[in-house]
Design a protein around this motif. Sequence first.
Motif, PDB file in Angstrom:
ATOM      1  N   ASP A   1       0.825  -1.209   0.000  1.00  0.00           N
ATOM      2  CA  ASP A   1       0.000   0.000   0.000  1.00  0.00           C
ATOM      3  C   ASP A   1       0.860   1.260   0.000  1.00  0.00           C
ATOM      4  O   ASP A   1       0.517   2.265  -0.631  1.00  0.00           O
TER       5      ASP A   1
ATOM      6  N   TYR B   1       1.835   2.026  -3.457  1.00  0.00           N
ATOM      7  CA  TYR B   1       0.727   2.620  -4.221  1.00  0.00           C
ATOM      8  C   TYR B   1       0.635   4.119  -3.934  1.00  0.00           C
ATOM      9  O   TYR B   1       0.475   4.936  -4.851  1.00  0.00           O
ATOM     10  N   TYR B   2       0.731   4.479  -2.659  1.00  0.00           N
ATOM     11  CA  TYR B   2       0.633   5.891  -2.295  1.00  0.00           C
ATOM     12  C   TYR B   2       1.873   6.675  -2.723  1.00  0.00           C
ATOM     13  O   TYR B   2       1.779   7.874  -2.994  1.00  0.00           O
TER      14      TYR B   2
ATOM     15  N   ALA C   1     -11.767   7.116  -7.235  1.00  0.00           N
ATOM     16  CA  ALA C   1     -10.528   6.331  -7.329  1.00  0.00           C
ATOM     17  C   ALA C   1      -9.568   6.902  -8.370  1.00  0.00           C
ATOM     18  O   ALA C   1      -8.377   7.127  -8.092  1.00  0.00           O
TER      19      ALA C   1
ATOM     20  N   ALA D   1      -6.099   8.884  -7.617  1.00  0.00           N
ATOM     21  CA  ALA D   1      -4.873   8.185  -8.030  1.00  0.00           C
ATOM     22  C   ALA D   1      -4.027   9.041  -8.960  1.00  0.00           C
ATOM     23  O   ALA D   1      -2.794   8.949  -8.954  1.00  0.00           O
TER      24      ALA D   1
ATOM     25  N   THR E   1     -10.587   5.598  -0.617  1.00  0.00           N
ATOM     26  CA  THR E   1     -10.774   5.006  -1.937  1.00  0.00           C
ATOM     27  C   THR E   1      -9.759   3.895  -2.195  1.00  0.00           C
ATOM     28  O   THR E   1     -10.065   2.908  -2.854  1.00  0.00           O
ATOM     29  N   HIS E   2      -8.557   4.050  -1.655  1.00  0.00           N
ATOM     30  CA  HIS E   2      -7.484   3.088  -1.887  1.00  0.00           C
ATOM     31  C   HIS E   2      -7.078   2.442  -0.568  1.00  0.00           C
ATOM     32  O   HIS E   2      -7.161   3.078   0.490  1.00  0.00           O
TER      33      HIS E   2
ATOM     34  N   ASN F   1     -11.215  -0.464   3.301  1.00  0.00           N
ATOM     35  CA  ASN F   1     -11.169  -0.903   1.908  1.00  0.00           C
ATOM     36  C   ASN F   1     -10.687  -2.338   1.787  1.00  0.00           C
ATOM     37  O   ASN F   1     -11.278  -3.149   1.065  1.00  0.00           O
TER      38      ASN F   1
ATOM     39  N   ASP G   1     -15.714  -0.924  -2.223  1.00  0.00           N
ATOM     40  CA  ASP G   1     -15.639   0.191  -3.171  1.00  0.00           C
ATOM     41  C   ASP G   1     -17.002   0.801  -3.464  1.00  0.00           C
ATOM     42  O   ASP G   1     -17.090   1.932  -3.942  1.00  0.00           O
TER      43      ASP G   1
END
Length: 743
Positions: free
Chosen positions: A346, A349-350, A503, A507, A531-532, A558, A567
Amino acid sequence: MKKYIIGFWYSLPVQLFILHFRKYQILLLFWYILFATVAGYFMDSFGAYSLFLAPEYFDKVSPFSAAIVGFAIGIFIMSWNITTFILNARYIKFLATTAAPFLKYCINNAILPLIFLVFYFIRGLQFSQQQQLQSLGESLLTALGFTGGLFLSILLAFVYFFSADKTIYYTIKQGIAEANKRYNAIINKDALPLTKLEMRVDWFLSASFKLRRPRDIRHYNESFLDDVFSKHHISAVIAILIAFIFLIVLGFSADSRLFQIPAAASISILFAILIAVSGAVSLFFKSWSIPLIIVIYLILNYLYQIGVIDPRNKAYGLNYDNKAQRPLYDASSIRQLCSDSAMEADKAYYLNILNKWKAKQKEEKPIMYIINTSGGGLRSAVFTMNTLQKIDSALHGQLMQHTLFINGASGGLLGAAYFRELYYQTRLGNKNINLYNPAYVDDIAKDLLNPLFSSFVTRDIIGPVQKFNYEGFEYIKDRGYAFEEKLNENTHGYLNKNIYAYAKPEANATIPIMFFNATISRDARSMIMATHPARFLMRPLSDSAHLTSYDADGIDFNSYFKRQNSDSLRVLSALRMNATFPIVLPNVWLPSKPIIDVMDAGLRDNFGQELTLRFLNVFKDWLQENTQKVIVIELRDRSIDDWENPYDNTSLLSLLTKPLLILQYNWYRFQDYYQHNSLDYFAESYGPHFYSLSFQYLASKTDAAATLNFHLTAAEKKSVMNAFYNKANLNALQVLLKQSNLR
């Protein structure tokens, strides 16, 4: 003088007034609630008084909305008269021998209603001018509307009972004639035997408001008198049944604005029904009343336990049907959810979002803003919305572009979510949006309390279960549903989407990320909705020597509810879960094993700072390398230095209850002390390029602070909006502009 005093004391109005306090105190509880609510002492923190003193219909206070409340209070007064007329029948049997006995009873039983109405009018006139900012003429017109509704209600009730009285009198006319013959026959032979009266009455008021002596009824047959009252009882039951059916109809029709009557009206009608039911239980079951209530509770509890009735509220969009796939809520499952590998995934991703955010700034080391907004009902929502407009304008429209994420609790997040959505609409090319239009502040300031309480009465308590579909699943309509629908209406449908709709823009760093938070009532862990997936926020980083692995104190919504379609969670539901003030809104239960439920995020972190510092700590290295500075903008609904509202012992009762209530009164102060300490530690470890600025709602010296609820009066709204211009906030704005290189 003694004769007049004795006559006054033993008059029927005075004796009835005393009788209520002597015999049926439980019924006086409803009057106490009304008096205390109007006075501002009962549920004042929820804004209950404004429901009665500033009733809204079609989003405005008007003579017509006041008339609806007046009509409902008229129903309550008539229910009070009906119920006590039945209960006090044995004390006023002489009225059974007169024409229109119920009318005469109402006239003589008017002391308590008249005191309340006079008090209500005085408070209403004061409130309309001081809080609603109405002129004297407008206030009098509103009072006239209330009076018209009240008189119409009472008039209709009397027309109904006049009709019933005619029918009753026709059937008992022969009985009265026979009683008079018996009286003449007995009186000529001997005096009537003396009987002990249960309540002495020397005078009563007639229908023409003249003093009359009670008729001697010793020659009347007891069964005849009882029959007269029983016929009135039947008419009374029919009247209460009509009110009950009316509330059911309102519950079925509550989705239509036409039937969304002021909450004060629904509450008054509910009280009318409850007072009638209380009277009936007291009359028919007497000493068996409490055992009966216990039996009813046990039956309802059993039906709840076996799933026949289920009043629990759900998060709209989640799948509650796949029971076999519900995630376990235990230590092992939660530790696995936030394993090191999951957290790293995660974080990666961020980091991608962070890099995209930096690329959009078009400079080597941009300034990053983080926005934290506090809970505080509509006062915080309005303060947040208004302050974000002012700050963004001062920053030449650059606030949202430079903001990485928005975080907070309760009402503040309502305002922030609406502002972010309006900004997103401008990015989508919606040319009808002027981000600084004060109309948007008006939108978020609109009442949410009236439909919420009205739905609580007509749906949660009275009405049968109604359902609706969202994202292919079925949910119950209750006050949580009413809250979301009203918020959706107030914000013109812009927030009526699921969180997945954000999302892609989040993103791509088109709009700031938003964290919707809640508190799990089972163990006070935070529920982090985004959202994520953000599992790296579930637990603190280990200590510097990596010897300790802390347990998770948060749950990533999530990831945890992935199989339950996390979601698809409705944005309005996420906001409601974030702002679930106890009692006012229902706790939202979630499909885990065992089941957990969540409530207001402010119980855990009212300012959003805990999660913010954890996020910044996780990405501290990246931030120090890639940003010029990080500025946390805190929007607070209360002062940092709160010396003005100490918890003092002002009475013996407060002295006794202080050990129980001290935590409640100082809850936000505890959070402040802890979070200021944490902020200092983080600032010291981060270095000189970290800044924290606070914008605070401070009521002026001439204004009372706005209450913490989902309703604002006109004066409160004005006070909240003007708070941006206090000296502390203007200084904070100057510092922000300086640190943003705009000064």
